[in-house]
Design an enzyme around this catalytic site. Sequence first.
Site, PDB file in Angstrom:
ATOM      1  N   PHE A 185      34.321   7.559 -41.078  1.00  0.00           N
ATOM      2  CA  PHE A 185      33.192   6.752 -40.644  1.00  0.00           C
ATOM      3  C   PHE A 185      32.122   7.678 -40.086  1.00  0.00           C
ATOM      4  CE2 PHE A 185      30.767   4.202 -37.544  1.00  0.00           C
ATOM      5  CZ  PHE A 185      30.218   3.310 -38.446  1.00  0.00           C
ATOM      6  N   ASP A 213      32.051  15.900 -37.274  1.00  0.00           N
ATOM      7  CA  ASP A 213      31.470  14.693 -36.689  1.00  0.00           C
ATOM      8  C   ASP A 213      32.283  14.368 -35.429  1.00  0.00           C
ATOM      9  OD1 ASP A 213      30.708  12.180 -35.888  1.00  0.00           O
ATOM     10  OD2 ASP A 213      30.617  11.333 -37.911  1.00  0.00           O
ATOM     11  N   LYS A 263      27.299   8.548 -29.063  1.00  0.00           N
ATOM     12  CA  LYS A 263      28.141   7.699 -28.214  1.00  0.00           C
ATOM     13  C   LYS A 263      28.114   8.112 -26.732  1.00  0.00           C
ATOM     14  CE  LYS A 263      30.586   5.124 -31.581  1.00  0.00           C
ATOM     15  NZ  LYS A 263      30.867   5.554 -32.941  1.00  0.00           N
TER      16      LYS A 263
HETATM   17  C1  PLP Z   1      30.008   5.517 -34.217  1.00  0.00           C
HETATM   18  C2  PLP Z   1      30.122   6.653 -35.138  1.00  0.00           C
HETATM   19  C3  PLP Z   1      29.051   7.041 -35.969  1.00  0.00           C
HETATM   20  C4  PLP Z   1      27.750   6.262 -36.058  1.00  0.00           C
HETATM   21  O1  PLP Z   1      27.058   6.228 -34.867  1.00  0.00           O
HETATM   22  P1  PLP Z   1      25.828   5.167 -34.702  1.00  0.00           P
HETATM   23  O2  PLP Z   1      25.259   5.490 -33.358  1.00  0.00           O
HETATM   24  O3  PLP Z   1      26.437   3.799 -34.788  1.00  0.00           O
HETATM   25  O4  PLP Z   1      24.882   5.399 -35.810  1.00  0.00           O
HETATM   26  C5  PLP Z   1      29.224   8.148 -36.782  1.00  0.00           C
HETATM   27  N1  PLP Z   1      30.372   8.848 -36.770  1.00  0.00           N
HETATM   28  C6  PLP Z   1      31.415   8.512 -35.979  1.00  0.00           C
HETATM   29  C7  PLP Z   1      32.661   9.353 -35.995  1.00  0.00           C
HETATM   30  C8  PLP Z   1      31.341   7.392 -35.160  1.00  0.00           C
HETATM   31  O5  PLP Z   1      32.383   7.040 -34.413  1.00  0.00           O
END
Ligand code: PLP
Length: 398
Positions: free
Chosen positions: A130, A215, A244
């Site tokens: 994700f 990420d 986050k």
């Molecule tokens: C939440 C998340 C995203 C996306 O972040 P947004 O602020 O919703 O665009 C990307 N990568 C990971 C691993 C995430 O947990």
Amino acid sequence: MSITPLMPVYPRCDVRPVRGEGCWLVGERGERYLDFAAGIAVNALGHGHPHVTKVLQDQIATLMHVSNLYGSPQGEALAQRIIDNCFADTIFFTNSGAEAVECAIKTARRYHYVNGQPNRTKLITFKNAFHGRTMGAISATDQPKMRDGFEPLAPGFDYAAFNDLEGALALVDENTAGFLVETVQGEGGMTAGTPEFIRGLRKACDEQGMLLVLDEIQCGYGRTGKFFAYEHYGITPDIMTVAKGIGNGFPLGACLATEEAAKGMVFGTHGSTYGGNPLAMAAGMAVLDVMLEDGFFERVEKTGERLRQALEQLLPNHDALFEEIRGKGLMLGIKLKEPAVSRDFVAHLRDNHRLLTVAAGDNVFRLLPPLVIEEDHIAECIERLSAGARSYAPLTDD
Ligand SMILES: *Cc1c(COP(=O)(O)O)cnc(C)c1O
């Protein structure tokens, strides 16, 4: 007209929070929820943290936004402070995680472009990954629920199984720019990369001139008991995304890179109107004021250990329901056994036991509490979880 004023892309539930107090959320009717979701790993310092509130209030009254056409003492200070504590030499600030991922993808492609290998455009990413919801980010996952109906997506991505080093290396060819991978998969099911996997990707990058793009939007910023999750593996990335927890709820993300990896990102190649404005930088600074205090990450590691131990004691009492614990630090997941369904169980805990958790892929539900939880929050969580497990009756087909 039957469409809701808010575009109905979320299955919004009946919890309608109007106030937050530390690790608790308060609903419209005054009902209190123990918040082990924390805005999906965002409210790392809990709700209404006095220092963060004060710093933001002061900054709003001083200067909220200016264009990136001007010098940014606020941005320079935050970037330097993050750089002083990790692998990076340079940072681009964004308003969200997905935008940080976009910047990371662009940075990786530009690197090879200015290196005279413009063919090296392909990033190898991973199943159930994700990376957010922009066109670039959904192109970087194989999950149909995010991709269906949005094609054509951006070309230049291949998908290997997570934690399958050989499978990933088998996809490398002369057009590969590098790997884009969550150090600990969050949404996909709370699976930590194995040391062999993460180190193996690093080694392949070193040997073949590729870039390791991590990420850490969910697993970074203290969540696993280190400032960044890569520290558990004894490696460093070339490029990394965070978001986050970085702003404790103020919309903020960042793309971090080494000087070498960022060498294509010169004047005019990228931008953002709001990205890194003074208010966002104040939020980022306030979070670091707290997180970089001596012992903060050690405390998260210990608290995570405590929560895990408590869960380990609970699991055997409900072995028809719970399969295993996953994750690291305060990024924990529990996999459920069928016929239990994680989404239903999360709703059950929320509606009947006022414990907030988050569903993930692979029939896992996530425990992502504020990093500042104390012993009594753990006890309260275990009590509610235990009561929830006893009262849960999954729907079966008959
Ligand atoms: C939440 C998340 C995203 C996306 O972040 P947004 O602020 O919703 O665009 C990307 N990568 C990971 C691993 C995430 O947990």
